[in-house]
Write a protein that holds these residues in place. Structure first.
Motif, PDB file in Angstrom:
ATOM      1  N   GLY A  78       0.969   3.301   0.498  1.00  0.00           N
ATOM      2  CA  GLY A  78       0.689   5.335   1.313  1.00  0.00           C
ATOM      3  C   GLY A  78       1.493   6.094   1.563  1.00  0.00           C
ATOM      4  N   ASP A  79       2.503   6.083   1.043  1.00  0.00           N
ATOM      5  CA  ASP A  79       3.597   6.843   0.357  1.00  0.00           C
ATOM      6  C   ASP A  79       3.845   7.484  -0.858  1.00  0.00           C
ATOM      7  N   ILE A  80       3.034   6.966  -1.115  1.00  0.00           N
ATOM      8  CA  ILE A  80       2.919   7.552  -3.022  1.00  0.00           C
ATOM      9  C   ILE A  80       1.148   8.684  -2.856  1.00  0.00           C
ATOM     10  N   ASP A  81       0.227   7.693  -2.360  1.00  0.00           N
ATOM     11  CA  ASP A  81      -0.872   8.173  -1.499  1.00  0.00           C
ATOM     12  C   ASP A  81       0.121  10.075  -0.888  1.00  0.00           C
ATOM     13  N   ALA A  82       0.409  10.204  -0.006  1.00  0.00           N
ATOM     14  CA  ALA A  82       0.699  10.679   0.376  1.00  0.00           C
ATOM     15  C   ALA A  82       1.663  12.335   0.096  1.00  0.00           C
ATOM     16  N   ASP A  83       2.269  11.330  -1.149  1.00  0.00           N
ATOM     17  CA  ASP A  83       3.129  12.997  -2.171  1.00  0.00           C
ATOM     18  C   ASP A  83       1.801  13.042  -2.417  1.00  0.00           C
ATOM     19  N   ARG A  84       0.620  12.166  -3.483  1.00  0.00           N
ATOM     20  CA  ARG A  84       0.218  13.010  -4.588  1.00  0.00           C
ATOM     21  C   ARG A  84      -0.759  14.002  -3.852  1.00  0.00           C
ATOM     22  N   ASN A  85      -0.652  13.751  -2.193  1.00  0.00           N
ATOM     23  CA  ASN A  85      -1.978  14.938  -0.877  1.00  0.00           C
ATOM     24  C   ASN A  85      -0.664  16.190  -1.430  1.00  0.00           C
ATOM     25  N   SER A  86      -0.029  16.136  -1.215  1.00  0.00           N
ATOM     26  CA  SER A  86       1.187  17.466  -0.701  1.00  0.00           C
ATOM     27  C   SER A  86       1.127  18.322  -2.349  1.00  0.00           C
TER      28      SER A  86
END
Length: 819
Positions: A78-86
């Motif tokens: 989930g943290d990695i997906d948030a990094d991509r979306n940012s």
């Protein structure tokens, strides 16, 4: 199960019976992985952990609870997906920039089929220029590495520095065949996107260090990160085939679990890349893996304080898992075993074109993307206007029939036309298309010039420089033109230095500490592990000059200054540096330097001076002997006659005097050391103030003693030199003659004086004889006088007696008579 060991397998050696324990040793195996050894009142238990040992490099994923492992993987995903979306807007600008490079021919149907689909190559030109210029600067033919000695420079460290430099260049040019291609790929991506990454690690499949290019879209950083070195989560999106994963599983690097089928999901950037380059991922069967360098507080592996209590501090780990399924393949510690601070080990190097507001840099897509878009639009309008002007369309009457009217009329072709009524001119009305606008063309040139100037790729106007202009003016123009590119090159130099140092650390860790052979330059490792501890690894590129022309002009400026005052410049060193900049091979043979010299005998040194070759004195040589030979050569009339006919006579004499002065300096140093009774510190060693003050006082006393000795020697030498002076010799001969004449005169006077003295003594003797005779005569005369006086007195007495007798007789007679 308990087992008593009552006797050994072999007979006990003689003499050990007295040393044997009286009690038997009991070994109890409760668990196959736990052993307890008991003897008397002592008991030793070897547990599973103690028996096997805690392997620091072990895969911790095999030791974590499955539930804890799934929870950690889900949260990390989930943290990695948030990094991509940012970074969504950043990816959008990336995709739009890829379209402006014009790597794919665009077939346009608007505003009509076949309209111009050309792209202005502004961005592509800047990218190609940057890649071409930078690869030659950072990776020359001899290798990209140079070394710098750490601390005090010694002969051993110099040799180690050369070995490390040769070893590193050998590894990067011969062993790591992928290094240069990966470096060039990075230099292509860096100016366009603004950020590019290199990953440095030890590959167990290859058994050596590797450094691979990682595009910016495959490195995910959390929002708010400013730099990769201090980032708490860096995720590398990797793509590996099933066979690659299987190799790592067999090697024990990944867990030996079934990973299923690959996920076909892809991102927008890769889609845009495939579209621009004409590739398709339909047959791509690679797995997408997330390798996250993240700080975690793993259960069972917590950070503990001195009392053994968990601190709750997250430690650096490397977690690898499969995208989509979140299947964890490995968890490994990411700090060194001997690091008490447990600092994160660096595996990524971030190259930036222009540093931006966040972790990613700004590239040409962001800086001149608008210029490239406008230039592309203007070019298309001009081309379309020219097309319409050359092949105009229009209106024709419905009754007009032209044979083959669906195809354009070729040059020199005439076609038949059926005119219903009126003339042909009355049945055709061409549309009023204009020629390409000159204003539009001027605007295009202005946009292109501004874009190229901003990207620092504009050509330098030769008309701005004159052939007779000073070198300083030319250098100022180059500095102004290349200021931006010089700053970019300096950032590349800094990042490349980090990459080379990471590679050097891995090479050092896997290089033996001692040589297993004589390091004679054969193919293979040329340095030992300890050599890497004495040097710093540096790129050969110059961060202060972006191009060869800039460095050449800099050297020309220095050479021009040296012509005005050559006595204060090291001209051989200056010309040697110029040859190195130009890339001339065997520069050390063309312009040899004193530092390249080896100890030579004084006669060979004289030969080198006569040939104009550099010479150098060494501290341990016999300086008095060298000075004597050199001075004898300078006083040789035949040599001086030949030198006098040489147009470089003054330079040769100055070189010889400078070399003699070098020997004199070393000789004076040896005399000071003899007076001190110890060796002086090396010339380039930096001394603490208190030691320098104490040593200066001791040197002052020693210098006075040396001065007195030298003064005495100088007086002797002066006397010897004066004795060899012809004029002085004539004067001395005249003085000797005068002294001989004086001595003869003195001897004559002495002889004359001796004769006079003898005559005087003879006269004295005569006088003494005469005096003696006179005395004898006087004595005789006195005796005679005394005898005569006595006789006279006697006679007088007799006479007186007679007279008295006579007188008495007369008196008696008279008396008688009277009677």
């Amino acid at each position: 199960m308990a087992t008593n060991i009552d006797k050994a397998l072999y007979q006990t050696p003689m003499g050990l019976e007295e040393m044997a324990p009286e009690e038997a040793i009991e070994i109890e195996i409760v668990d196959p992985e736990e052993v307890t050894i008991s003897t008397g009142d002592m008991e030793l238990t070897i547990s599973k952990d103690e028996f096997s040992g805690d392997d620091f490099d072990a895969n911790l994923a095999a030791e974590l609870d499955e539930g804890a492992l799934e929870e950690m993987a889900s949260q990390l995903s989930g943290d990695i997906d948030a990094d991509r979306n940012s970074r969504g807007d950043w990816e959008k600008a990336y995709v739009n920039g890829l379209k402006l490079m014009g790597l794919q021919i665009e077939e346009r149907t608007e505003p009509w089929n076949g309209a111009s689909g050309v792209f202005h190559p502004m961005i592509t030109e800047a990218v190609v220029r940057f890649q071409s210029e930078t690869i030659t600067e950072t990776f020359p033919a001899q290798g990209p590495v140079r070394t710098k000695i750490i601390g005090k420079e010694t002969a051993e460290k110099k040799e180690a520095s050369i070995r490390v430099q040769d070893d590193m260049n050998f590894q990067l040019t011969e062993v790591m065949q992928e290094f240069r291609p990966e470096h060039e790929r990075m230099l292509w991506s860096l100016p366009a996107t603004g950020s590019a990454f290199k990953k440095v690690y030890f590959d167990p499949n290859l058994g050596r260090q590797v450094s691979v290019f990682v595009p910016a879209e495959d490195i995910l950083l959390p929002y708010g990160t400013s730099e990769i070195q201090t980032c708490y989560r860096v995720t590398h999106v990797m793509r590996k085939t099933k066979n690659d994963i299987l190799k790592l599983q067999v090697a024990g690097f990944y867990l030996d679990d079934d990973i299923g089928d690959p996920d076909k999901a892809t991102d927008e950037i890769n889609k845009a890349k495939d579209k621009e380059t004409g590739f398709s991922d339909l047959n791509d069967d690679r797995f997408t893996l997330y390798e996250s360098h993240v700080d975690l507080d793993l259960p069972g592996f917590e950070d503990k304080d001195k009392d053994g209590e968990p601190t709750g501090i997250a430690l650096p780990y490397v977690v690898t898992m499969v995208r989509g399924t979140n299947q964890v393949l490995s968890i490994r510690r990411n700090w060194r075993p001997d690091d008490e601070l447990k600092l994160k080990r660096q595996h990524f190097v971030h190259y930036q074109y222009i540093p931006g507001f966040g972790a990613y840099g700004f590239g040409l897509f962001h800086l001149i993307g608008g210029f490239a878009n406008s230039a592309t639009s203007l070019m298309r309008q001009l081309i379309d206007a020219g097309t319409l002007s050359n092949l105009p369309g229009g209106l024709k009457s419905r009754g007009l029939r032209i044979k083959g009217d669906d195809t354009p009329i070729a040059p020199g072709e005439f076609r038949d036309a059926d005119v219903g009524s009126g003339t042909l001119r009355d049945n055709i009305l061409p549309l009023p298309y204009k020629e390409p606008s000159q204003v539009l063309f001027t605007l295009l040139n202005s946009v292109v010039e501004e874009g190229r100037r901003f990207a620092a790729t504009a050509d330098l106007q030769v008309s701005d420089m004159s052939a007779n202009s000073p070198v300083g003016s030319t250098l100022a123009l180059l500095e102004r033109q290349l200021k931006v590119m010089t700053a970019v090159q300096a950032r590349v130099h800094f990042a490349l230095k980090q990459e080379l140092q990471l590679l050097a650390g891995i090479i050092r860790d896997y290089t033996p500490d001692e040589y297993t052979y004589e390091p004679d330059g054969e193919v293979g490792p040329r340095a030992k592990g300890g050599d890497y501890d004495n040097v710093n690894i540096m790129p050969v590129s110059d961060p202060n000059a972006a191009t060869l022309s800039q460095r050449v002009v800099q050297y020309q400026a220095v050479i021009q200054l040296a012509q005005s005052a050559p006595q204060i410049y090291n001209l051989p060193e200056l010309h040697r540096g110029m040859l190195d900049v130009l890339g001339i091979k065997n520069a050390d043979k063309l312009v040899p330097l004193p530092d390249d010299q080896k100890p030579k005998d004084p006669v060979t040194e004289n030969q080198d001076v006569l040939k104009g070759s550099p010479v150098k004195a060494f501290q341990y040589q016999d300086h008095q002997a060298h000075i004597a030979v050199h001075m004898a050569a300078m006083q040789d009339p035949l040599i001086m006659k030949l030198i006098g006919q040489n147009p470089q006579a003054q330079m040769l004499q100055a070189s010889m005097m400078a070399h003699i002065a070098e020997h004199v300096g070393f000789g004076y140093r040896q005399k000071i050391e003899q007076q001190l009774g110890m060796s002086l510190p090396p010339e380039d060693e930096k001394l603490p103030p208190e030691i320098e003050i104490a040593l200066s006082g001791m040197m002052a006393k020693a210098a006075q003693q040396v001065l007195q000795t030298n003064q005495a020697d100088a007086q002797k030498e002066q006397q010897q030199q004066q004795a060899q002076d012809p004029v002085l010799q004539m004067q001395q001969q005249e003085l000797q003659i005068k002294q001989q004449e004086l001595q003869l005169k003195q001897q004559k006077l002495q002889v004359e004086a001796a004769g006079d003295a003898d005559e005087l003594r003879l006269k004295e003797r005569q006088i003494e004889g005469n005096l003696e005779l006179e005395g004898m005569k006087v004595a005789i005369d006195m005796e005679n006088s005394k005898a005569k006086m006595a006789a006279d007195q006697e006679r007088a007495g007799v006479q007186m007696g007679i007279d008295i007798a006579k007188s008495r007789a007369d008196a008696q007679k008279r008396g008688n008579q009277q009677r």
